[in-house]
Design an enzyme around this catalytic site. Structure first.
Site, PDB file in Angstrom:
ATOM      1  N   LYS A 178       0.838  -1.198   0.000  1.00 42.84           N
ATOM      2  CA  LYS A 178       0.000   0.000   0.000  1.00 42.84           C
ATOM      3  C   LYS A 178       0.876   1.251   0.000  1.00 42.84           C
ATOM      4  CE  LYS A 178      -1.958  -1.466   3.756  1.00 42.84           C
ATOM      5  NZ  LYS A 178      -2.832  -1.745   4.916  1.00 42.84           N
ATOM      6  N   THR A 209      -9.121   9.386   8.253  1.00 49.13           N
ATOM      7  CA  THR A 209      -8.807   8.117   7.582  1.00 49.13           C
ATOM      8  C   THR A 209      -8.535   6.979   8.566  1.00 49.13           C
ATOM      9  OG1 THR A 209      -6.473   8.781   7.470  1.00 49.13           O
ATOM     10  CG2 THR A 209      -7.858   9.278   5.554  1.00 49.13           C
ATOM     11  N   GLY A 211      -8.697   3.676  10.400  1.00 45.45           N
ATOM     12  CA  GLY A 211      -9.276   2.386  10.068  1.00 45.45           C
ATOM     13  C   GLY A 211      -9.092   1.959   8.621  1.00 45.45           C
ATOM     14  N   THR A 212      -8.336   2.734   7.847  1.00 48.50           N
ATOM     15  CA  THR A 212      -8.189   2.432   6.420  1.00 48.50           C
ATOM     16  C   THR A 212      -7.625   1.041   6.174  1.00 48.50           C
ATOM     17  OG1 THR A 212      -7.770   4.781   6.032  1.00 48.50           O
ATOM     18  CG2 THR A 212      -7.218   3.265   4.253  1.00 48.50           C
ATOM     19  N   GLY A 213      -6.547   0.683   6.870  1.00 50.50           N
ATOM     20  CA  GLY A 213      -5.902  -0.608   6.638  1.00 50.50           C
ATOM     21  C   GLY A 213      -6.782  -1.786   7.025  1.00 50.50           C
ATOM     22  N   CYS A 214      -7.428  -1.674   8.168  1.00 46.60           N
ATOM     23  CA  CYS A 214      -8.342  -2.737   8.608  1.00 46.60           C
ATOM     24  C   CYS A 214      -9.475  -2.910   7.608  1.00 46.60           C
ATOM     25  CB  CYS A 214      -8.939  -2.401   9.976  1.00 46.60           C
ATOM     26  SG  CYS A 214      -7.738  -2.062  11.275  1.00 46.60           S
TER      27      CYS A 214
END
Length: 271
Positions: A178, A209, A211-214
């Site tokens: 990412k 933003t 929580g984007t990765g989860c």
């Protein structure tokens, strides 16, 4: 979905975010939005809000194992997503459980929170490399996590290939690197070492933003559970999380969450 109406089942193995923006809470919201049945194995409890993580308490290995067996042995799963695992003992336990499950596994190798708070003990890094990543169908590290795991530091889009090669060397079938921390458009690289898929999206001027990765990892797991190939699942998840980032909203005094239900009114998130 079957004739009886049972949706695909996805299990998240991760920590709880009391503020509701990341972790187990983000995973379950994502799964609901994408039309799958979300289930959970809680590995840790955090005291967390828009400004950071004020405390974290790891659950005993016995509790994690019992939750996992309870769900998998009775209900079954079509995909599993892992997030915060905190310690080497937890990483190794979860890796062992995943080995015998027979479902696609999306590993989000969570190292630090959005606010820079550590969520993985330094002593657990080797267990992630040698135990967890080898059982991953897709690993989804951001650039900080790539550096933490492999020592490879990325400062340009071209270097995403080096990062992917370093992560693939630990054994996952696919690596999604990412590149959201790079300047310019939000670009990610998905590769299995043979084929490459470059995913680009406009960068939205929105600081909320959390929580984007989860959310991205859970969206990939949801699409895999519905029968998509890895490239199809990642492309659909990228579209979903891009919309969620654009709709992110202020919450508390710090960084707010992405909006997991941003497209529910239009009824197209399940696509």
């Amino acid at each position: 979905m079957s004739a009886l109406g049972t949706p695909p089942r996805v299990l998240t193995v991760a920590g709880s975010d009391s503020g509701g923006g990341a972790g187990i809470q983000a995973d379950l919201k994502t799964m609901l939005a994408l039309g799958v049945h979300g289930m959970s194995v809680i590995t840790a409890v955090t005291a967390q809000n828009s400004q950071g993580v004020q405390g974290a308490w790891e659950l005993p290995v016995e509790a994690v194992r019992a939750q996992y067996r309870s769900v998998v042995d009775d209900i079954g799963v079509q995909a599993v997503k892992t997030g915060m695992l905190a310690s080497a003992e937890l990483v190794e336990t979860v890796a062992e459980l995943l080995t015998g499950t027979g479902a696609p596994v999306v590993v989000d190798p969570v190292g630090v929170s959005k606010h820079g708070d550590p969520l993985l003990a330094a002593s657990a890094l080797d267990s992630v490399r040698t135990k967890l990543l080898p059982v991953a169908t897709v690993a989804t590290p951001n650039l900080d996590e790539v550096a933490q795991l492999s020592g490879v530091r990325v400062e340009s889009e071209e270097q995403l290939r080096d990062a992917a090669a370093a992560v693939l060397a630990y054994g996952p079938r696919w690596a999604l690197i990412k590149g959201g921390h790079l300047p310019g458009a939000a670009v990610d690289l998905l590769t299995d070492g043979r084929e490459e898929h470059w995913l680009r999206a406009p960068r939205h001027d929105n600081r909320h933003t959390h929580g984007t990765g989860c959310t991205l990892a859970s969206a990939i797991a949801a699409q895999l559970a519905k029968g998509s190939s890895v490239p199809e699942a990642v492309a659909a998840a990228k579209r979903y999380v891009t919309g969620a980032i654009a709709a992110g909203f202020a919450l508390g005094a710090g960084i707010g969450p992405v909006d997991h239900g941003w497209d529910l009114a239009r009824g197209t998130t399940g696509a």
